[in-house]
Design a protein around this motif. Structure first.
Motif, mmCIF file in Angstrom:
data_model
loop_
_atom_site.group_PDB
_atom_site.id
_atom_site.type_symbol
_atom_site.label_atom_id
_atom_site.label_comp_id
_atom_site.label_asym_id
_atom_site.label_seq_id
_atom_site.Cartn_x
_atom_site.Cartn_y
_atom_site.Cartn_z
ATOM 1 N N ARG A 151 -9.905 14.172 -3.433
ATOM 2 C CA ARG A 151 -9.096 13.707 -2.303
ATOM 3 C C ARG A 151 -9.020 14.703 -1.156
ATOM 4 N NH1 ARG A 151 -4.013 11.345 -5.840
ATOM 5 N NH2 ARG A 151 -5.202 9.722 -6.966
ATOM 6 N N THR A 170 -8.149 8.698 2.203
ATOM 7 C CA THR A 170 -9.135 8.561 1.139
ATOM 8 C C THR A 170 -8.706 7.487 0.157
ATOM 9 O OG1 THR A 170 -10.293 9.703 -0.652
ATOM 10 C CG2 THR A 170 -8.032 10.381 -0.231
ATOM 11 N N THR A 171 -9.703 6.826 -0.445
ATOM 12 C CA THR A 171 -9.454 5.909 -1.554
ATOM 13 C C THR A 171 -9.842 6.535 -2.887
ATOM 14 O OG1 THR A 171 -11.650 4.910 -1.303
ATOM 15 C CG2 THR A 171 -9.827 3.867 -0.100
ATOM 16 N N ILE A 187 -7.966 -2.950 -1.423
ATOM 17 C CA ILE A 187 -9.120 -2.046 -1.421
ATOM 18 C C ILE A 187 -9.946 -2.248 -0.155
ATOM 19 C CG2 ILE A 187 -11.322 -1.536 -2.557
ATOM 20 C CD1 ILE A 187 -9.939 -2.096 -5.231
ATOM 21 N N GLU A 211 -10.564 3.998 5.783
ATOM 22 C CA GLU A 211 -11.285 5.207 5.379
ATOM 23 C C GLU A 211 -12.558 5.386 6.198
ATOM 24 O OE1 GLU A 211 -12.339 7.289 1.113
ATOM 25 O OE2 GLU A 211 -12.687 5.141 1.331
ATOM 26 N N LEU A 252 -4.703 6.467 -0.185
ATOM 27 C CA LEU A 252 -4.313 5.068 -0.048
ATOM 28 C C LEU A 252 -4.327 4.455 -1.448
ATOM 29 C CD1 LEU A 252 -6.554 4.281 3.048
ATOM 30 C CD2 LEU A 252 -4.143 4.961 3.041
ATOM 31 N N ASP A 253 -3.175 4.423 -2.079
ATOM 32 C CA ASP A 253 -3.102 4.062 -3.493
ATOM 33 C C ASP A 253 -3.205 2.545 -3.661
ATOM 34 O OD1 ASP A 253 -2.723 3.813 -6.167
ATOM 35 O OD2 ASP A 253 -0.852 4.956 -6.255
ATOM 36 N N TYR A 254 -4.404 2.071 -3.830
ATOM 37 C CA TYR A 254 -4.690 0.651 -3.976
ATOM 38 C C TYR A 254 -4.199 0.097 -5.306
ATOM 39 C CZ TYR A 254 -8.456 2.775 -6.629
ATOM 40 O OH TYR A 254 -9.157 3.543 -7.527
ATOM 41 N N TRP A 263 -9.778 7.853 -6.334
ATOM 42 C CA TRP A 263 -8.799 7.807 -7.417
ATOM 43 C C TRP A 263 -8.590 9.172 -8.046
ATOM 44 C CZ3 TRP A 263 -4.916 5.150 -9.015
ATOM 45 C CH2 TRP A 263 -4.467 5.253 -10.335
ATOM 46 N N ALA A 295 -8.130 -0.624 2.684
ATOM 47 C CA ALA A 295 -8.162 0.833 2.553
ATOM 48 C C ALA A 295 -9.539 1.388 2.886
ATOM 49 C CB ALA A 295 -7.753 1.226 1.136
ATOM 50 N N ARG A 296 -10.586 0.724 2.435
ATOM 51 C CA ARG A 296 -11.944 1.181 2.759
ATOM 52 C C ARG A 296 -12.220 1.100 4.262
ATOM 53 N NH1 ARG A 296 -15.029 -1.586 -2.440
ATOM 54 N NH2 ARG A 296 -15.263 0.348 -3.653
ATOM 55 N N ILE A 351 0.866 -1.187 0.000
ATOM 56 C CA ILE A 351 0.000 0.000 0.000
ATOM 57 C C ILE A 351 0.896 1.229 0.000
ATOM 58 C CG2 ILE A 351 -1.852 1.253 1.160
ATOM 59 C CD1 ILE A 351 -2.672 -1.358 2.496
#
Length: 340
Positions: free
Chosen positions: A223, A215-216, A200, A207, A229-231, A218, A203-204, A139
């Motif tokens: 943001r 934040t997730t 994901i 979040e 959180l670069d999934y 994209w 990350a969720r 992550i």
């Protein structure tokens, strides 16, 4: 007139290899005054830790025609003229094309790559003998405008707790810039799409717990001042600078593993450079020693993914170079979608 060149003796598992280094005095980092030969000596000194992190994996080479202030390009196929003792493995890309990529097994291989003007090494999260099945969940904690390392550190600690609840052990390193990278070793029993879904789900979960901090999203316009959180760094053929890899930044910083105690006490990523990391390894050791022994499973995270699917939280956008993926939402910025 003969070109400037020297040789460096590099010990390794097959004995000492004498490696040629052309243009050893060429300055790669003008601000720091670090030369190509300095970089070679760095790799010789950190080779054991570097290979523990990046060895036996398909690796992409970020190479520079001049110094790090200039243009670079990625070598994925082994460059022409590679020594016969260098290994490669065929990997499959998102397009379904398959090509060989270099695999590093010994210190001389790293030095050869540096001779080929490689500065940054991008290793896959899977091993050469099972390239379709990652053995690392990664992550990337990416600070957005208005945030910095302090916010990334809080997010990393929160993600560590989430992963621990899912039965995974998190390890952390500086990115070499402003962010942090989390790695959790996993059993190589799942393919890339499953691992991305597990990321994901984690990350969720974070979040939901810290909506004002992470934040997730994209799309950058969504943001805000939160850690992204670069999934998608878990997607096939998406890589980040490896542990102990230098970065193409003015002060020759290194993406450096740290302990959680160090991180929470406050680290200065700028202190980890090509000039300082060898001494750090000699005195502190490698914080990632034994990482592979801590491998866990994705059962809990994939259970969270299925739970979220049932609750209407589906697929998230893939990188722009990917083919359209099943269940993926439209790849269009929300503001453009609204205007159209």
């Amino acid at each position: 007139m003969a070109s400037e060149a020297t040789t460096v003796d590099v010990p390794g598992p097959h004995g000492v290899r004498t490696m040629r280094v052309s243009s050893p005095s060429r300055v790669l980092w003008p601000e720091a005054g670090i030369t190509k030969l300095d970089l070679v000596h760095y790799f010789v000194q950190v080779a054991d830790a570097f290979l523990a992190a990046n060895g036996d994996r398909p690796v992409s080479l970020q190479r520079f025609g001049g110094d790090v202030t200039g243009d670079s390009y990625f070598s994925k196929n082994p460059p022409k003229g590679a020594p016969e003792w260098l290994r490669s493995v065929v990997v499959t890309y998102p397009s379904a094309r398959a090509h060989p990529q270099l695999v590093l097994d010994e210190p001389a291989g790293i030095v050869w790559a540096a001779q080929m003007n490689t500065v940054v090494f991008h290793a896959w999260p899977s091993r050469a003998d099972a390239s379709d099945n990652p053995d690392q969940l990664r992550i990337d904690l990416d600070p957005q405008p208005g945030t910095a390392l302090a916010e990334a550190t809080r997010a990393a600690s929160g993600m560590r707790e989430v992963l621990a609840e899912a039965g995974l052990t998190a390890f952390v390193k500086t990115s070499g810039n402003r962010g942090l990278h989390l790695y959790a070793p996993i059993r190589p029993e799942w393919e890339f799409l499953d691992v991305r879904h597990a990321v994901i789900a984690a990350a969720r979960e974070l979040e939901r717990r810290r909506p004002e901090e992470v934040t997730t999203a994209w799309w950058k316009e969504l943001r805000g001042e939160r850690i992204f959180l670069d999934y998608n760094q878990a997607a096939r053929d998406r890589t980040i600078a490896g542990a102990y890899s230098p970065r193409a930044l003015p002060t020759a910083t290194v993406s450096c593993p740290v302990t959680w105690d160090e991180l929470e006490a406050g680290v200065d990523p700028g202190a980890f450079t090509v000039l300082t990391v060898p001494q750090r390894l000699a005195t502190v050791g490698d914080p990632w020693t034994g990482m592979r022994d801590a491998a866990g499973g994705l059962e809990t995270l994939l259970g969270w993914w299925e739970r979220d699917l049932a609750n209407g939280e589906g697929e998230l956008p893939f990188p722009p170079d990917y083919p359209k993926m099943p269940g993926e939402p439209p790849r269009v910025q929300p503001s453009r979608a609204r205007s159209s």
